[in-house]
Write a protein that holds these residues in place. Structure first.
Motif, PDB file in Angstrom:
ATOM      1  N   GLU A   1       0.833  -1.196   0.000  1.00  0.00           N
ATOM      2  CA  GLU A   1       0.000   0.000   0.000  1.00  0.00           C
ATOM      3  C   GLU A   1       0.869   1.249   0.000  1.00  0.00           C
ATOM      4  O   GLU A   1       1.915   1.289   0.622  1.00  0.00           O
TER       5      GLU A   1
ATOM      6  N   LYS B   1       1.763   4.984   1.089  1.00  0.00           N
ATOM      7  CA  LYS B   1       1.562   5.761   2.315  1.00  0.00           C
ATOM      8  C   LYS B   1       0.984   7.128   1.970  1.00  0.00           C
ATOM      9  O   LYS B   1       1.444   7.779   1.047  1.00  0.00           O
ATOM     10  N   ASP B   2      -0.043   7.501   2.730  1.00  0.00           N
ATOM     11  CA  ASP B   2      -0.610   8.828   2.540  1.00  0.00           C
ATOM     12  C   ASP B   2      -0.022   9.792   3.568  1.00  0.00           C
ATOM     13  O   ASP B   2       0.873   9.439   4.331  1.00  0.00           O
ATOM     14  N   GLU B   3      -0.538  11.015   3.611  1.00  0.00           N
ATOM     15  CA  GLU B   3       0.002  12.039   4.513  1.00  0.00           C
ATOM     16  C   GLU B   3      -0.143  11.658   5.980  1.00  0.00           C
ATOM     17  O   GLU B   3       0.735  11.941   6.785  1.00  0.00           O
ATOM     18  N   ILE B   4      -1.238  11.021   6.320  1.00  0.00           N
ATOM     19  CA  ILE B   4      -1.449  10.609   7.717  1.00  0.00           C
ATOM     20  C   ILE B   4      -0.418   9.560   8.118  1.00  0.00           C
ATOM     21  O   ILE B   4       0.160   9.630   9.205  1.00  0.00           O
ATOM     22  N   ASP B   5      -0.186   8.590   7.252  1.00  0.00           N
ATOM     23  CA  ASP B   5       0.822   7.564   7.541  1.00  0.00           C
ATOM     24  C   ASP B   5       2.200   8.193   7.726  1.00  0.00           C
ATOM     25  O   ASP B   5       2.935   7.826   8.646  1.00  0.00           O
ATOM     26  N   LEU B   6       2.548   9.113   6.864  1.00  0.00           N
ATOM     27  CA  LEU B   6       3.845   9.780   6.964  1.00  0.00           C
ATOM     28  C   LEU B   6       3.960  10.575   8.263  1.00  0.00           C
ATOM     29  O   LEU B   6       5.001  10.577   8.921  1.00  0.00           O
TER      30      LEU B   6
ATOM     31  N   LEU C   1       2.309   9.980  11.117  1.00  0.00           N
ATOM     32  CA  LEU C   1       2.410   9.031  12.231  1.00  0.00           C
ATOM     33  C   LEU C   1       3.800   8.408  12.307  1.00  0.00           C
ATOM     34  O   LEU C   1       4.339   8.220  13.396  1.00  0.00           O
ATOM     35  N   ASP C   2       4.379   8.098  11.167  1.00  0.00           N
ATOM     36  CA  ASP C   2       5.731   7.547  11.142  1.00  0.00           C
ATOM     37  C   ASP C   2       6.741   8.541  11.709  1.00  0.00           C
ATOM     38  O   ASP C   2       7.709   8.150  12.369  1.00  0.00           O
TER      39      ASP C   2
END
Length: 101
Positions: A3, A5-10, A12-13
């Protein structure tokens, strides 16, 4: 298939703390817990035998809300725990610190 990564994933990372930051946070929590006179009094009162909430309220002289506040800090700092019988006891760390209080 991987998958994207969208802005939220980035975001959170990027919030993941390093080992050094986690250690610093733990040291600050420990210092904060041990530096307060009321929390030291609670630890001395609990001592080796443990105490029930009612005993702590009577012996320390705090109201229930204040006692709960200080106990929560001591538990979160790994100085205190509540056993299955509802008795507050010192953790291994709490027992190590006790003679220095």
């Amino acid at each position: 298939m991987m998958e994207e990564k969208d802005e939220i994933d980035l975001f959170l990372d990027s919030q993941v703390k390093t080992e050094k930051e986690l250690l610093q946070e733990k040291c600050e929590k420990t210092y904060n817990a041990a530096s307060n006179q009321t929390r030291r009094d609670i630890m001395r009162t609990v001592c080796f035998l443990g105490k029930k909430k009612e005993e702590l309220l009577k012996e320390i002289g705090l109201d229930e809300a204040a006692l709960r506040f200080h106990i929560e800090i001591l538990i979160n700092s790994d100085f205190l725990f509540k056993d299955e019988k509802g008795i507050y006891r010192l953790t291994e760390l709490g027992l190590k610190v006790l003679p220095k209080l």
